[in-house]
Design a protein around this motif. Structure first.
Motif: not given
Length: 88
Positions: A31, A79, A82-84, A86-87
């Motif tokens: 992740k 993806f 972008y996802k990891y 932002d988190s």
């Protein structure tokens, strides 16, 4: 019987596509997309898209299949990037 030239194409397609999959798995598993370069992904993705178009133009299924899978892998990495990002 399969054409020897097509066989080499399929072997190349399998090897080059498979070499990209460990990065997708590692990014998903950890992740973390910290080590992924967006510019590399966009440049590489552009090249893969050109290979895909070329594959369709010459009707070469080894080129088409390898590049479809690679494009999916690139989209997954984008993806994850972008996802990891932002988190965190």
């Amino acid at each position: 019987m399969i054409n020897p030239i097509e066989l080499i194409g399929y072997i190349a397609a399998i090897l080059t596509t498979a070499s990209f999959l460990p990065q997708v798995y590692k990014t998903w598993k950890t992740k973390s997309a910290e080590g992924l370069s967006l510019s590399m992904l966009f440049i590489f993705g552009s090249g893969v898209l050109c290979w895909l178009i070329y594959g369709f133009m010459i009707d070469s299924w080894p080129i088409i299949s390898a590049n479809v899978i690679t494009i999916i892998s690139i989209f997954l990495l984008l993806f994850f990037k972008y996802k990891y990002t932002d988190s965190q």
